[in-house]
Design a protein around this motif. Structure first.
Motif, PDB file in Angstrom:
ATOM      1  N   UNK A  65       0.805  -1.226   0.000  1.00  7.47           N
ATOM      2  CA  UNK A  65       0.000   0.000   0.000  1.00  7.47           C
ATOM      3  C   UNK A  65       0.838   1.276   0.000  1.00  7.47           C
ATOM      4  N   UNK A  66       0.282   2.297  -0.603  1.00  4.91           N
ATOM      5  CA  UNK A  66       0.896   3.620  -0.595  1.00  4.91           C
ATOM      6  C   UNK A  66       1.215   4.042   0.842  1.00  4.91           C
ATOM      7  N   UNK A  67       2.417   4.591   1.019  1.00  3.03           N
ATOM      8  CA  UNK A  67       2.814   5.072   2.331  1.00  3.03           C
ATOM      9  C   UNK A  67       3.478   4.038   3.213  1.00  3.03           C
ATOM     10  N   UNK A  68       3.481   2.769   2.788  1.00  3.35           N
ATOM     11  CA  UNK A  68       4.103   1.725   3.615  1.00  3.35           C
ATOM     12  C   UNK A  68       5.607   1.939   3.700  1.00  3.35           C
ATOM     13  N   UNK A  69       6.165   1.651   4.863  1.00  8.92           N
ATOM     14  CA  UNK A  69       7.618   1.598   4.972  1.00  8.92           C
ATOM     15  C   UNK A  69       8.109   0.317   4.325  1.00  8.92           C
ATOM     16  N   UNK A  70       9.281   0.362   3.728  1.00  3.48           N
ATOM     17  CA  UNK A  70       9.840  -0.822   3.071  1.00  3.48           C
ATOM     18  C   UNK A  70      11.251  -1.033   3.608  1.00  3.48           C
ATOM     19  N   UNK A  71      11.392  -2.052   4.431  1.00  3.25           N
ATOM     20  CA  UNK A  71      12.684  -2.355   5.048  1.00  3.25           C
ATOM     21  C   UNK A  71      13.433  -3.388   4.216  1.00  3.25           C
ATOM     22  N   UNK A  72      14.689  -3.136   3.964  1.00  3.51           N
ATOM     23  CA  UNK A  72      15.526  -4.139   3.299  1.00  3.51           C
ATOM     24  C   UNK A  72      16.411  -4.765   4.366  1.00  3.51           C
ATOM     25  N   UNK A  73      16.153  -6.040   4.599  1.00  2.00           N
ATOM     26  CA  UNK A  73      16.704  -6.772   5.732  1.00  2.00           C
ATOM     27  C   UNK A  73      18.144  -7.189   5.431  1.00  2.00           C
ATOM     28  N   UNK A  74      19.070  -6.250   5.616  1.00  2.00           N
ATOM     29  CA  UNK A  74      20.469  -6.457   5.250  1.00  2.00           C
ATOM     30  C   UNK A  74      21.043  -7.688   5.950  1.00  2.00           C
ATOM     31  N   UNK A  75      20.774  -7.815   7.223  1.00  2.00           N
ATOM     32  CA  UNK A  75      21.321  -8.933   7.991  1.00  2.00           C
ATOM     33  C   UNK A  75      20.848 -10.279   7.443  1.00  2.00           C
ATOM     34  N   UNK A  76      19.557 -10.413   7.167  1.00  2.00           N
ATOM     35  CA  UNK A  76      19.021 -11.690   6.705  1.00  2.00           C
ATOM     36  C   UNK A  76      19.649 -12.112   5.376  1.00  2.00           C
ATOM     37  N   UNK A  77      19.860 -11.154   4.472  1.00  2.00           N
ATOM     38  CA  UNK A  77      20.473 -11.483   3.183  1.00  2.00           C
ATOM     39  C   UNK A  77      21.940 -11.860   3.381  1.00  2.00           C
ATOM     40  N   UNK A  78      22.656 -11.089   4.193  1.00  2.00           N
ATOM     41  CA  UNK A  78      24.075 -11.353   4.411  1.00  2.00           C
ATOM     42  C   UNK A  78      24.310 -12.683   5.115  1.00  2.00           C
ATOM     43  N   UNK A  79      23.344 -13.098   5.946  1.00  2.00           N
ATOM     44  CA  UNK A  79      23.502 -14.328   6.720  1.00  2.00           C
ATOM     45  C   UNK A  79      22.681 -15.494   6.172  1.00  2.00           C
ATOM     46  N   UNK A  80      22.237 -15.383   4.943  1.00  2.00           N
ATOM     47  CA  UNK A  80      21.498 -16.469   4.303  1.00  2.00           C
ATOM     48  C   UNK A  80      22.471 -17.599   3.958  1.00  2.00           C
ATOM     49  N   UNK A  81      22.339 -18.775   4.594  1.00  2.00           N
ATOM     50  CA  UNK A  81      23.293 -19.859   4.334  1.00  2.00           C
ATOM     51  C   UNK A  81      23.251 -20.380   2.901  1.00  2.00           C
ATOM     52  N   UNK A  82      22.137 -20.160   2.205  1.00  2.00           N
ATOM     53  CA  UNK A  82      22.076 -20.573   0.804  1.00  2.00           C
ATOM     54  C   UNK A  82      22.914 -19.640  -0.067  1.00  2.00           C
ATOM     55  N   UNK A  83      22.977 -18.403   0.350  1.00  2.00           N
ATOM     56  CA  UNK A  83      23.758 -17.403  -0.376  1.00  2.00           C
ATOM     57  C   UNK A  83      25.223 -17.447   0.048  1.00  2.00           C
TER      58      UNK A  83
END
Length: 545
Positions: free
Chosen positions: A378-396
């Motif tokens: 929705x318009x106005x929603x905050x959008x967080x980019x979860x840096x930690x989760x991506x950096x600590x993804x064991x598949x990545x």
């Protein structure tokens, strides 16, 4: 008996209010999934008081790469995969580049901080101005500054190794004060340096509190007096100190520029732009102050994390030093060695991944309704980019908590090249943001990190401190980090010693050469050639006005 029209209206208003309240805190149909909500508060009761990155990572594992949190009257969309970040923040940057409201953050900032500024004309004007001074071509001209400050840092490590955090902070801060204001920060005890770091730490802490979150999601609470909201009173105090620091730096440099006494710097262009556009000293001061923050904090926090990693993973030190000895021998590494030092380059990239300073990113905001993966955003929603989760993804990144420079053995991209790579899986780290909010000083940060990491490992051994009572080595806790918008490891001891007397002597010799370029106040006698700025010449129209 007839019912009063006033009573009917009042009852109707009450019913409407109750109907609206019944929807507050609920996750509307079609929104991304997320943890169960409660009426009115939504997921607020589940928001962690500390180590929030771990909870956000758990939710990503449970609800997928795109999930939602209902925070009272607000919605937060959390992106926890490289592809989701690429698809929305990069590819749809035209509608994902604003910021959600951060009430206490704006009070601390006086509404001037570029980091929190909504997407609009003022932000675009500042972004263009900054780009002209931090692009690839401009970044090359700052190398003499980086070389000098790096050698000053090495001398600091040699003479006062226990204050390694102070030397790192002075290194990144002095580089930035030169670029922005035209002067060096010569001491780790400089009161303005200490005020900058303390003020930014408090900004990050305050904006990360539950009180700050409540004031964002229930604006009615802002009507409470300061006596009931002591954190807001403290935010106002922080602003007064911050304003004096940033506007003070700017006005002093502006005065010296007009008198012909200042060194060329970013403020040359900023003063010209102010004369042409007519914006306030507040915007000018916070624009230059924001650059000072960004240039000082992220790189220094990353380097503190690097030192910690060297204590936890001593095998990395040995491998790195073997490569440095093979390539550089008895001379200090320099930027020309980058291609021949792939393991050191890996240390740089791994430092940015392993200890991401903007651990949950600074949230973006979407300016109109959108749809992704079948979900409504929705318009106005905050959008967080979860840096930690991506950096600590064991598949990545297999075994993600291990500091392993060999992950990057075949990755020769700069941070900017990786961020702009069309293949989201090829991006190395997410510390420098995304989309139109991408940090424009990445080229400078990459060079500062490479020079610091290569030369520190060339000159010093990093040994664990020993507990005087137990006689046991102290292994830092990699999970013991500060709280807030930006993070770094909490204080830890280290035993940093020169690898040999010959290397210690070389560090002193290199600094002695640098001292010849400086005056009695340790400022440049004359600035290096090739800088992008020319001497300030007052705008004729502005001077006549």
């Amino acid at each position: 008996m007839a019912v009063s029209p006033v009573l009917i209206a009042a009852l109707s208003a009450l019913v409407l209010l109750l109907h609206r309240l019944s929807k507050v805190g609920r996750r509307p149909k079609g929104y991304p999934p997320g943890p169960p909500t409660l009426p009115i508060i939504g997921n607020l009761h589940q928001m962690p008081k500390e180590k929030g990155h771990l909870q956000f990572q758990k939710w990503a594992e449970e609800y997928g790469p795109v999930y939602s949190l209902i925070l009272g009257t607000k919605v937060m969309i959390v992106l926890s995969s490289d592809q989701a970040i690429k698809d929305l923040l990069d590819k749809r940057s035209g509608i994902y580049s604003s910021r959600p409201e951060m009430y206490l953050g704006q009070i601390i900032s006086g509404g001037f901080r570029v980091l929190l500024m909504e997407y609009g004309e003022t932000w675009r004007m500042i972004r263009k101005l900054v780009h002209n001074n931090l692009n690839i071509k401009a970044a090359r001209t700052y190398v003499p500054y980086q070389d000098l400050e790096n050698k000053a840092m090495l001398l600091g490590f040699l003479e006062q190794p226990n204050d390694f955090v102070g030397h790192i902070r002075r290194y990144t801060n002095s580089l930035t004060t030169q670029m922005v204001f035209g002067f060096r920060t010569t001491s780790t005890e400089d009161p303005k340096l200490k005020q900058l770091y303390h003020g930014f730490e408090e900004f990050c802490r305050v904006t990360g509190t539950q009180t700050a979150a409540l004031l964002d999601v229930f604006p009615i609470l802002r009507h409470l007096p300061d006596a009931v909201l002591p954190l807001r009173r403290y935010a106002k105090e922080l602003h007064r100190k911050e304003y004096d620091l940033y506007i003070g730096h700017y006005l002093e440099t502006k005065k010296k520029l007009k008198e012909g006494k200042a060194k060329p710097c970013f403020c040359v262009d900023l003063v010209r732009a102010q004369e042409q556009e007519g914006f306030s000293d507040g915007i000018a001061g916070y624009t230059s102050g924001s650059l000072l923050e960004a240039g000082s904090d992220t790189t220094s926090a990353t380097l503190v994390g690097f030192v910690q990693a060297m204590l936890i993973f001593p095998e990395v030190v040995k491998e790195a030093q073997a490569e440095l000895d093979r390539v550089c021998g008895d001379r200090l590494p320099d930027l020309n060695d980058l291609r021949d030092l792939p393991y050191i380059r890996g240390c740089m990239k791994e430092s940015l991944r392993w200890m991401p300073t903007d651990i949950l990113g600074v949230p973006h905001a979407v300016i109109r309704d959108d749809e992704y993966m079948g979900y409504k955003i929705p318009k106005g929603a905050g959008v967080m980019w979860n840096v930690w989760a991506v950096a600590m993804d064991p598949k990545r990144h297999p075994n993600p908590r291990k500091f392993d420079p060999t992950r990057w053995a075949h990755d020769t991209q700069t941070s900017a090249e990786a961020a702009l790579n069309a293949d989201a899986t090829k991006r190395d780290h997410f510390v420098f943001g995304a989309g139109r909010r991408l940090c424009q000083g990445m080229h400078i940060a990459d060079r500062s990190l490479f020079l610091a990491i290569s030369r520190l490992l060339w000159a010093f051994d990093f040994r664990r401190a020993v507990d005087e009572k137990t006689g046991q080595e102290i292994v830092p806790d990699m999970d013991d980090i500060t709280e807030g918008l930006f993070v770094l490891p909490k204080p830890f001891p280290a035993n940093i010693v020169p690898r040999s007397e010959a290397k210690a002597a070389r560090v002193r010799e290199e600094w002695a050469k640098m001292e010849e370029l400086l005056d009695a106040d340790l400022q440049w006698k004359s600035v290096p050639e090739g800088l992008i700025w020319k001497d300030y010449e007052p705008d004729e129209l502005a001077s006549k006005a």
